[in-house]
Design a protein around this motif. Sequence first.
Motif, mmCIF file in Angstrom:
data_model
loop_
_atom_site.group_PDB
_atom_site.id
_atom_site.type_symbol
_atom_site.label_atom_id
_atom_site.label_comp_id
_atom_site.label_asym_id
_atom_site.label_seq_id
_atom_site.Cartn_x
_atom_site.Cartn_y
_atom_site.Cartn_z
ATOM 1 N N ASP A 169 -10.499 25.001 19.541
ATOM 2 C CA ASP A 169 -10.134 25.858 18.407
ATOM 3 C C ASP A 169 -10.870 25.432 17.139
ATOM 4 O O ASP A 169 -11.355 26.269 16.371
ATOM 5 N N ALA A 170 -10.956 24.136 16.910
ATOM 6 C CA ALA A 170 -11.547 23.633 15.672
ATOM 7 C C ALA A 170 -13.056 23.824 15.631
ATOM 8 O O ALA A 170 -13.623 24.129 14.569
ATOM 9 N N THR A 171 -13.711 23.654 16.751
ATOM 10 C CA THR A 171 -15.177 23.725 16.776
ATOM 11 C C THR A 171 -15.701 25.123 17.090
ATOM 12 O O THR A 171 -16.871 25.410 16.826
ATOM 13 N N LYS A 172 -14.840 25.970 17.682
ATOM 14 C CA LYS A 172 -15.230 27.342 18.040
ATOM 15 C C LYS A 172 -16.400 27.380 19.023
ATOM 16 O O LYS A 172 -17.183 28.328 19.058
ATOM 17 N N VAL A 173 -16.497 26.364 19.854
ATOM 18 C CA VAL A 173 -17.613 26.290 20.794
ATOM 19 C C VAL A 173 -17.506 27.318 21.928
ATOM 20 O O VAL A 173 -18.509 27.646 22.552
#
Length: 218
Positions: free
Chosen positions: A103-107
Motif C-alpha cells: 500500500d505504501a509503495t504502490k508497487v
Amino acid sequence: MTNAKVNYQKELEKVLSLLTPDGKEKPSLLLHACCAPCSSHVLSVIARYFDITVYYYNPNIHPELEYTRRLTELKKFLQEFPEAKRTNVLLKEENYNPQEYFDATKVLTQTELQTEHEKGERCRRCYKFRMEKAFHYAAANNFDFFTTTLSISPHKDSQAINEIGLELEKTSGQTKTKFLQSDFKKNNGFLHSLELSKEFNLYRQDYCGCVYSMQNKN
C-alpha cells in the motif's frame, strides 16, 4: 527534497560530542533496525550515549520465513552483544503485515517500480513508510530521538534517508522527538559491521528484503 550535500556522519558526531558517554541520565532513542548485521556497528557507536529501544518494523521483508529469521537473529545478537547487554538495549516488535508495504509503495499498480535497482523510488518510499512508523511510535512514547540503521548499507541512499527523517521532525508540530542524523557506513562502519557479523556468527542476507530486491539481486 534538496540536492545539497551534507556530511551526516559529522552531524551525528556533533550531537554525540554534546552528550556524556555512559551518563546517568542518557537521552532516549528509538532505533529502527532492519536486521542484526546492520544493528551491530550502529549499537557499537551510539549505545553508550543513549537509552536505546530497537524498533523492528519491516513488513517489506519477503517471505515471512525470512522476516522471522532476521528478527530471531536480531534478538540473539542483542542478548549476546556486550555493549547491548551493558546498556540494557530493549527491543520493540511491530506486527508483520506485508500489505502495508504494498500500500505504501504502490508497487502493485506502478509496476515499473518492480524492476528498479536499489536506491530508486521504490526504495525511497520504503524508507519513508518505515521511518514514519518509527517516528510516530517515538513521538507517542516521548523519545528524545529516533533514527534508523538503514544508512549503514552502501546500497542505501543516505541523503534520502536523512532528508526523510529531518522532514518528519520538521512537520511534527509540538513533539520533542528529534531525528538523529547519521551516515553509519562512514568511518569504515560497513566494514566494521562485517567484522562483527563474523565475530558473532550472524546470518547476513544476500538481498535487501522485499520480493523485488530478491528477484532483482542478480
